[in-house]
Motif scaffolding. Structure first.
Motif, PDB file in Angstrom:
ATOM      1  N   ASP A  64       0.823  -1.209   0.000  1.00  0.00           N
ATOM      2  CA  ASP A  64       0.000   0.000   0.000  1.00  0.00           C
ATOM      3  C   ASP A  64       0.858   1.261   0.000  1.00  0.00           C
ATOM      4  O   ASP A  64       0.394   2.344  -0.284  1.00  0.00           O
ATOM      5  CB  ASP A  64      -0.952   0.000   1.194  1.00  0.00           C
ATOM      6  CG  ASP A  64      -0.233  -0.151   2.516  1.00  0.00           C
ATOM      7  OD1 ASP A  64       0.885  -0.695   2.529  1.00  0.00           O
ATOM      8  OD2 ASP A  64      -0.794   0.266   3.551  1.00  0.00           O
ATOM      9  N   ARG A  65       2.135   1.106   0.331  1.00  0.00           N
ATOM     10  CA  ARG A  65       3.106   2.193   0.212  1.00  0.00           C
ATOM     11  C   ARG A  65       4.436   1.609  -0.240  1.00  0.00           C
ATOM     12  O   ARG A  65       4.701   0.421  -0.056  1.00  0.00           O
ATOM     13  CB  ARG A  65       3.251   2.949   1.522  1.00  0.00           C
ATOM     14  CG  ARG A  65       3.771   2.095   2.644  1.00  0.00           C
ATOM     15  CD  ARG A  65       3.856   2.890   3.913  1.00  0.00           C
ATOM     16  NE  ARG A  65       4.447   2.045   4.941  1.00  0.00           N
ATOM     17  CZ  ARG A  65       4.221   2.154   6.210  1.00  0.00           C
ATOM     18  NH1 ARG A  65       3.413   3.102   6.641  1.00  0.00           N
ATOM     19  NH2 ARG A  65       4.790   1.359   7.067  1.00  0.00           N
ATOM     20  N   ALA A  97      13.019   4.946   3.952  1.00  0.00           N
ATOM     21  CA  ALA A  97      12.051   5.932   3.487  1.00  0.00           C
ATOM     22  C   ALA A  97      10.818   5.184   3.017  1.00  0.00           C
ATOM     23  O   ALA A  97      10.913   4.097   2.441  1.00  0.00           O
ATOM     24  CB  ALA A  97      12.632   6.760   2.345  1.00  0.00           C
ATOM     25  N   SER A  98       9.672   5.779   3.277  1.00  0.00           N
ATOM     26  CA  SER A  98       8.411   5.162   2.906  1.00  0.00           C
ATOM     27  C   SER A  98       7.485   6.240   2.358  1.00  0.00           C
ATOM     28  O   SER A  98       7.329   7.296   2.963  1.00  0.00           O
ATOM     29  CB  SER A  98       7.784   4.496   4.132  1.00  0.00           C
ATOM     30  OG  SER A  98       6.592   3.856   3.798  1.00  0.00           O
ATOM     31  N   VAL A  99       6.879   5.952   1.224  1.00  0.00           N
ATOM     32  CA  VAL A  99       5.985   6.900   0.579  1.00  0.00           C
ATOM     33  C   VAL A  99       4.680   6.177   0.259  1.00  0.00           C
ATOM     34  O   VAL A  99       4.676   5.125  -0.378  1.00  0.00           O
ATOM     35  CB  VAL A  99       6.611   7.464  -0.714  1.00  0.00           C
ATOM     36  CG1 VAL A  99       5.655   8.407  -1.408  1.00  0.00           C
ATOM     37  CG2 VAL A  99       7.927   8.151  -0.420  1.00  0.00           C
ATOM     38  N   GLY A 100       3.583   6.756   0.719  1.00  0.00           N
ATOM     39  CA  GLY A 100       2.256   6.233   0.422  1.00  0.00           C
ATOM     40  C   GLY A 100       1.325   7.373   0.079  1.00  0.00           C
ATOM     41  O   GLY A 100       1.742   8.526  -0.011  1.00  0.00           O
ATOM     42  N   GLU A 101       0.035   7.051  -0.078  1.00  0.00           N
ATOM     43  CA  GLU A 101      -0.928   8.098  -0.420  1.00  0.00           C
ATOM     44  C   GLU A 101      -1.047   9.142   0.678  1.00  0.00           C
ATOM     45  O   GLU A 101      -1.133  10.338   0.419  1.00  0.00           O
ATOM     46  CB  GLU A 101      -2.294   7.473  -0.685  1.00  0.00           C
ATOM     47  CG  GLU A 101      -2.368   6.751  -2.004  1.00  0.00           C
ATOM     48  CD  GLU A 101      -3.775   6.242  -2.258  1.00  0.00           C
ATOM     49  OE1 GLU A 101      -4.733   6.863  -1.788  1.00  0.00           O
ATOM     50  OE2 GLU A 101      -3.889   5.206  -2.925  1.00  0.00           O
ATOM     51  N   ALA A 102      -1.042   8.701   1.934  1.00  0.00           N
ATOM     52  CA  ALA A 102      -1.314   9.632   3.024  1.00  0.00           C
ATOM     53  C   ALA A 102      -0.071  10.039   3.816  1.00  0.00           C
ATOM     54  O   ALA A 102      -0.145  10.956   4.614  1.00  0.00           O
ATOM     55  CB  ALA A 102      -2.328   9.002   3.974  1.00  0.00           C
ATOM     56  N   VAL A 103       1.054   9.353   3.623  1.00  0.00           N
ATOM     57  CA  VAL A 103       2.183   9.631   4.507  1.00  0.00           C
ATOM     58  C   VAL A 103       3.521   9.475   3.782  1.00  0.00           C
ATOM     59  O   VAL A 103       3.674   8.602   2.928  1.00  0.00           O
ATOM     60  CB  VAL A 103       2.121   8.722   5.761  1.00  0.00           C
ATOM     61  CG1 VAL A 103       2.321   7.270   5.400  1.00  0.00           C
ATOM     62  CG2 VAL A 103       3.107   9.153   6.824  1.00  0.00           C
ATOM     63  N   PRO A 135      18.454   2.725  17.712  1.00  0.00           N
ATOM     64  CA  PRO A 135      17.866   4.018  18.052  1.00  0.00           C
ATOM     65  C   PRO A 135      18.076   5.014  16.918  1.00  0.00           C
ATOM     66  O   PRO A 135      19.032   4.907  16.151  1.00  0.00           O
ATOM     67  CB  PRO A 135      18.648   4.438  19.297  1.00  0.00           C
ATOM     68  CG  PRO A 135      19.985   3.801  19.108  1.00  0.00           C
ATOM     69  CD  PRO A 135      19.714   2.483  18.409  1.00  0.00           C
ATOM     70  N   GLY A 136      17.173   5.974  16.819  1.00  0.00           N
ATOM     71  CA  GLY A 136      17.317   6.965  15.762  1.00  0.00           C
ATOM     72  C   GLY A 136      16.213   7.985  15.792  1.00  0.00           C
ATOM     73  O   GLY A 136      15.599   8.232  16.839  1.00  0.00           O
ATOM     74  N   PHE A 137      15.951   8.547  14.628  1.00  0.00           N
ATOM     75  CA  PHE A 137      14.941   9.582  14.488  1.00  0.00           C
ATOM     76  C   PHE A 137      13.978   9.205  13.368  1.00  0.00           C
ATOM     77  O   PHE A 137      14.410   8.833  12.278  1.00  0.00           O
ATOM     78  CB  PHE A 137      15.589  10.931  14.148  1.00  0.00           C
ATOM     79  CG  PHE A 137      16.517  11.409  15.218  1.00  0.00           C
ATOM     80  CD1 PHE A 137      16.023  12.061  16.339  1.00  0.00           C
ATOM     81  CD2 PHE A 137      17.884  11.189  15.110  1.00  0.00           C
ATOM     82  CE1 PHE A 137      16.881  12.487  17.341  1.00  0.00           C
ATOM     83  CE2 PHE A 137      18.746  11.616  16.102  1.00  0.00           C
ATOM     84  CZ  PHE A 137      18.242  12.276  17.225  1.00  0.00           C
ATOM     85  N   SER A 138      12.690   9.316  13.658  1.00  0.00           N
ATOM     86  CA  SER A 138      11.679   9.137  12.616  1.00  0.00           C
ATOM     87  C   SER A 138      11.227  10.518  12.171  1.00  0.00           C
ATOM     88  O   SER A 138      11.087  11.436  12.979  1.00  0.00           O
ATOM     89  CB  SER A 138      10.501   8.312  13.131  1.00  0.00           C
ATOM     90  OG  SER A 138       9.793   9.025  14.122  1.00  0.00           O
ATOM     91  N   ILE A 139      11.006  10.629  10.888  1.00  0.00           N
ATOM     92  CA  ILE A 139      10.657  11.911  10.290  1.00  0.00           C
ATOM     93  C   ILE A 139       9.382  11.711   9.480  1.00  0.00           C
ATOM     94  O   ILE A 139       9.362  10.907   8.539  1.00  0.00           O
ATOM     95  CB  ILE A 139      11.795  12.412   9.377  1.00  0.00           C
ATOM     96  CG1 ILE A 139      13.089  12.489  10.167  1.00  0.00           C
ATOM     97  CG2 ILE A 139      11.444  13.758   8.755  1.00  0.00           C
ATOM     98  CD1 ILE A 139      14.335  12.364   9.327  1.00  0.00           C
ATOM     99  N   VAL A 140       8.323  12.407   9.858  1.00  0.00           N
ATOM    100  CA  VAL A 140       7.061  12.365   9.126  1.00  0.00           C
ATOM    101  C   VAL A 140       6.936  13.670   8.361  1.00  0.00           C
ATOM    102  O   VAL A 140       7.040  14.751   8.950  1.00  0.00           O
ATOM    103  CB  VAL A 140       5.859  12.162  10.077  1.00  0.00           C
ATOM    104  CG1 VAL A 140       4.554  12.181   9.297  1.00  0.00           C
ATOM    105  CG2 VAL A 140       6.006  10.865  10.846  1.00  0.00           C
ATOM    106  N   LEU A 141       6.734  13.596   7.061  1.00  0.00           N
ATOM    107  CA  LEU A 141       6.725  14.782   6.214  1.00  0.00           C
ATOM    108  C   LEU A 141       5.364  15.125   5.644  1.00  0.00           C
ATOM    109  O   LEU A 141       5.259  15.903   4.715  1.00  0.00           O
ATOM    110  CB  LEU A 141       7.723  14.601   5.062  1.00  0.00           C
ATOM    111  CG  LEU A 141       9.173  14.417   5.464  1.00  0.00           C
ATOM    112  CD1 LEU A 141      10.019  14.097   4.250  1.00  0.00           C
ATOM    113  CD2 LEU A 141       9.692  15.654   6.172  1.00  0.00           C
ATOM    114  N   SER A 142       4.309  14.532   6.151  1.00  0.00           N
ATOM    115  CA  SER A 142       2.979  14.823   5.621  1.00  0.00           C
ATOM    116  C   SER A 142       2.022  15.065   6.775  1.00  0.00           C
ATOM    117  O   SER A 142       2.262  14.627   7.903  1.00  0.00           O
ATOM    118  CB  SER A 142       2.492  13.661   4.763  1.00  0.00           C
ATOM    119  OG  SER A 142       2.440  12.496   5.539  1.00  0.00           O
ATOM    120  N   GLY A 143       0.942  15.751   6.503  1.00  0.00           N
ATOM    121  CA  GLY A 143      -0.034  16.028   7.560  1.00  0.00           C
ATOM    122  C   GLY A 143       0.612  16.830   8.671  1.00  0.00           C
ATOM    123  O   GLY A 143       1.079  17.946   8.468  1.00  0.00           O
TER     124      GLY A 143
END
Length: 164
Positions: A64-65, A97-103, A135-143
């Motif tokens: 789905d992504r 990296a992950s790219v989907g319709e919403a995120v 351990p690390g950092f998650s980055i959300v670039l949508s919404g």
């Protein structure tokens, strides 16, 4: 005469350099327990040179992504444990990296890992299992864009490599 000398030299160099390094390529399956406790499965292609302590893996999913991920692990040690079984430990880096319709989502982090491996068939087939703290950092670039710290990420993997 020159052709025979050239052929003999090429043969000696070919035999000599083939023993200088070997490379292993294989596949691995894995799992991950993350910050929210949810486990997920994965598959990857893995690559290692015996002349370097680094092990590389790359994976991709197209569900789905679309997601891609890479790891680079530096094995500090790979020592005998018992019989054909060895243990290893080290550190590394990871990114995905992950790219989907919403995120759109990314991750970058460090790794501390350990595991077991063993060689069969005159060291042409390696089996292994490992677990890492990542351990690390998650980055959300949508919404609602955000950068969050990820401290509880424990990916594990098991697989095999053919050595050439």
């Amino acid at each position: 005469m020159n052709k025979k000398l050239l052929a003999a030299t090429a043969l000696v160099l070919g035999i000599g350099t083939s023993s200088l390094f070997a490379f292993g390529i294989g596949i691995q399956g894995g799992f991950s327990v993350s910050q929210d406790g949810v486990g997920s499965g994965s598959g990857a292609v893995t690559f290692k040179l015996d002349s370097m302590p680094w092990v590389f893996a790359a994976d991709a999913t197209f569900a789905d992504r679309t997601s891609v991920g890479v790891t680079a692990d530096n094995w500090i040690a790979n020592r005998p444990l018992a019989g054909l079984l060895n243990y290893f430990y080290g550190w590394g880096i990871a990114g995905s990296a992950s790219v989907g319709e919403a995120v759109q989502y990314g991750f970058i982090g460090a790794r501390v890992l350990g595991g077991l491996n063993g060689f069969l068939l005159d060291k042409h087939l390696e089996f292994y299992a490992q677990i890492a703290w990542q351990p690390g950092f998650s980055i959300v670039l949508s919404g609602n864009s955000s950068i969050d710290t990820v401290l509880r990420s424990f990916p594990g993997a098991f697989g095999f490599r053919f050595w050439f």
